[in-house]
Enzyme design. Sequence first.
Site, short mmCIF file in Angstrom:
data_model
loop_
_atom_site.label_atom_id
_atom_site.label_comp_id
_atom_site.label_asym_id
_atom_site.label_seq_id
_atom_site.Cartn_x
_atom_site.Cartn_y
_atom_site.Cartn_z
N CYS A 21 32.25 -77.64 50.97
CA CYS A 21 33.03 -77.32 52.17
C CYS A 21 32.23 -76.42 53.12
CB CYS A 21 34.32 -76.64 51.73
SG CYS A 21 35.26 -75.83 53.02
N CYS A 63 33.94 -73.22 54.14
CA CYS A 63 33.95 -72.31 52.99
C CYS A 63 32.63 -71.55 52.90
CB CYS A 63 34.18 -73.09 51.69
SG CYS A 63 35.75 -73.96 51.58
#
Length: 125
Positions: free
Chosen positions: A30, A33
Site C-alpha cells: 500500500c 501506508c
Amino acid sequence: MSTVVLTTETFEETVNRPGITLVDWWASWCGPCRMFAPVFQAASEQHPDITFGKIDTEDQPELSAAAGIRSIPTLMAFRDGILVFSQSGALPAPALERVIQAVRDLDMDEVRGQVARQQAAGATR
C-alpha cells in the site's frame, strides 16, 4: 517509544490498557501506508506516553476482518479501552498531531456516559 506490532493475540490486551493507544492498519503493498509509516513512527517518538501499534492486514486477516477494516491505511485511536476515532487514509503530520490532541482533550467521563447510553438504547430495541 517506538511502535509495537499487534497481532490477534496482543490486540485486545493492548487497546484495553489505560491511556491512549493509536493503531495503524497497513500493508506493505500500500503506497499511502508507506507514506504514513514515517509520520506514525515520528509521532511515536514525540509521544512516549502513548502506545503506537501497527497491524499488518496481510499478516493478520482475521483481526482486520473482525475490526471491519475495508481501506488502508486506517488509523484508530483508543482511550481507556474505548474506540474514540477511526479514519481511513494517510494523515500528514499536523493532522495526526490534531488527532492526538483531540484524543488527549476528551472528557472520558462524558465518553463513558455516551457509550452507556448507546448500549442501553441498543438493549431496548
